[in-house]
Design an enzyme around this catalytic site. Structure first.
Site, mmCIF file in Angstrom:
data_model
loop_
_atom_site.group_PDB
_atom_site.id
_atom_site.type_symbol
_atom_site.label_atom_id
_atom_site.label_comp_id
_atom_site.label_asym_id
_atom_site.label_seq_id
_atom_site.Cartn_x
_atom_site.Cartn_y
_atom_site.Cartn_z
ATOM 1 N N GLU A 356 83.173 8.043 57.804
ATOM 2 C CA GLU A 356 83.923 8.895 57.069
ATOM 3 C C GLU A 356 83.648 8.742 55.611
ATOM 4 O OE1 GLU A 356 87.424 9.407 61.171
ATOM 5 O OE2 GLU A 356 88.124 8.611 58.540
ATOM 6 N N CYS A 357 83.774 9.553 55.011
ATOM 7 C CA CYS A 357 83.826 10.014 53.832
ATOM 8 C C CYS A 357 82.891 8.598 52.617
ATOM 9 C CB CYS A 357 84.938 9.645 52.836
ATOM 10 S SG CYS A 357 85.405 10.255 51.286
#
Length: 476
Positions: A356-357
């Protein structure tokens, strides 16, 4: 157990430093304390945990329903008092226009009394007008106290009684502007705890001032007005409907699902599988509830550092690479060649992975820094991540991927040449949507931070996929 929510009129009201100082002051008073943070923010709970040394997790009325919120608060019942730090302005929720997701919404859903923090630097009689306006929107009568920030002792003493006469709400403390105490902002919000020199000393100084200028007895009294939360028999910790694990989604090892009991937890006889979780100064953005759910479904969390370690932990059957700030340590990440090769090899061999991210950026072929220099990363995605110089996407999202509907949040200045297109993200209460991500039976990669409690089949099936991988790879 008592609880109180500290809300501000706006961002920058002083909520974080006052929350940290109050937690420390209450500890020095001999009380056991726990902390919570409203909204999807990762950094403030890290301040609570690492600086004050108390448990802290998120409360979010977009991610969580009423039962889930109260269940999370129930985990703090073993302490004398829980202090909940609000987010943005007291009524600022989704899109800034709705009450849903706001600090007030959380207080309303959990029947928690509010102490309103007002930054009144440079104000006179106007502060009373602002307080009255906020009180006028307090339809549930939850605001039980007021704190004035950045005001001198002399002026506080002259205006305290006036405010109380005008508003009928007690003013329970004040904080003068303290030189040398500054939890400064930066591009993604507050600096992280390890980045601020002498942070514990700063918080200790604030706590010492709070001991002198706050009515701590009154605050504890207010906290005890919180309504008793009826205990419920809930699925695990998230309060979601119990489902048979064989009612699986379309991917993540659904066919190899494991039965769960009536409690919603896996049988104690089921062998756990090892999940490598990236966690260091760079990768550190994780919702506590996400990690808790993974453990409940049978994952043994094995932490490792892409920054310092040479390879992923031995015997893991899955990887979770969360968000953070890879852009701040690009040279070191790039030079850790053995770690990058270890992760790339695991992915090439179909190890189940969530990124994620910042973790998603790390899987790219390269990340380009603000000066245009390019640093090689893992290379699982044949593209570069680069800084747009502005917020690319920000706020809550509702995500559809295959058979899953999950809620999440985005906040990033970097973008990718190839964001992927396997999932759809939608802005809540809006027609705006876009495709993103790399999603298949062994991976979920993308910029959004996912909240697993909004779709418990996702972490359940992810652990099942790990179990399948483990049985095939480590069978002999």
């Amino acid at each position: 157990m008592g609880r109180v929510l500290l809300a501000g009129a706006s961002s920058g009201s002083g909520k974080t430093i006052i929350t940290c100082g109050l937690l420390e002051a209450l500890k020095k008073k001999g009380l056991s304390v726990s902390a919570y943070k409203c909204g999807p923010d990762y950094i403030d709970p890290m301040f609570h945990r690492s600086v004050i040394g108390v448990s802290s997790e998120n409360l979010d009325s977009f991610f969580m329903d009423e039962i889930m919120l109260n269940t999370a608060l129930g985990r703090g019942e073993k302490t004398d008092i829980s202090v909940i730090e609000g987010a943005m302005g007291i009524f600022d929720g989704i899109s800034g226009l709705r009450l849903e997701g706001s600090a007030y919404d959380i207080a309303r859903l959990t029947n928690t009394p509010i102490i309103l923090i007002m930054d009144v630097h440079g104000m006179g009689r106007t502060m009373v007008s602002l307080i009255k306006g906020i009180l006028a929107d307090d339809e549930c009568g939850l605001i039980k106290g007021i704190v004035l920030n950045r005001i001198s002792k002399g002026y506080f003493e002259s205006i305290k009684t006036f405010i109380e006469d005008e508003t009928k709400v007690p003013v329970v403390g004040y904080l003068e502007k303290l030189k040398g105490v500054n939890l400064e902002s930066r591009h993604l919000g507050l600096k992280m705890p390890h980045e601020i020199d002498n942070l514990k000393e700063e918080v200790e100084r604030v706590a010492s001032n709070i001991e002198k200028s706050f009515d701590l007895e009154k605050i504890v009294e207010i906290s005890n007005e919180a309504s008793f939360m009826e205990k419920k028999v809930l699925r695990g910790t998230a309060g979601c409907e119990v489902k048979n694990a064989l009612e699986a989604g379309a991917f993540f090892g659904a066919k190899n699902a494991v039965e769960v009991g009536d409690s919603g937890k896996i049988s104690s006889g089921i062998k756990k599988v090892r999940l490598g979780v990236a966690k260091d100064e760079v990768f550190c953005f994780y919702y506590e509830e996400n990690l808790r759910l993974l453990e409940e479904y049978g994952a043994e969390l094995i932490y490792f550092s892409p920054l310092h370690d040479k390879c992923i932990p031995e015997g893991v059957s899955g990887l979770l690479i969360g968000g953070g700030y890879p852009e701040l340590r690009l040279k070191e990440l790039s030079e850790n060649v053995s770690m990058k090769a270890s992760i790339k090899n695991a992915i090439d061999n179909n190890m189940p992975t969530i990124a994620e991210c910042g973790g998603f950026m790390y899987l790219h072929k390269a990340i380009v820094d603000n000066d245009g220099a390019m640093y090689e990363m893992v290379g699982a995605i044949d593209a570069k991540a680069y800084n747009e110089g502005k917020l690319v996407r920000f706020g809550y999202v509702e995500i559809s991927m295959d058979s899953y509907e999950v809620k999440g949040h985005e906040f990033h200045y970097f973008d990718s040449e190839k964001n992927g297109s396997d999932a759809i993200a939608r802005k809540p209460f809006s027609d705006k949507k876009w495709s993103f991500g790399y999603v298949d039976e062994n991976r979920i990669w993308g910029f959004p931070h996912l909240y697993y409690g909004s779709c418990e089949s996702l972490p359940r099936d992810f652990v099942n996929a790990m179990r399948k991988y483990s049985s095939e790879k480590y069978a002999n």
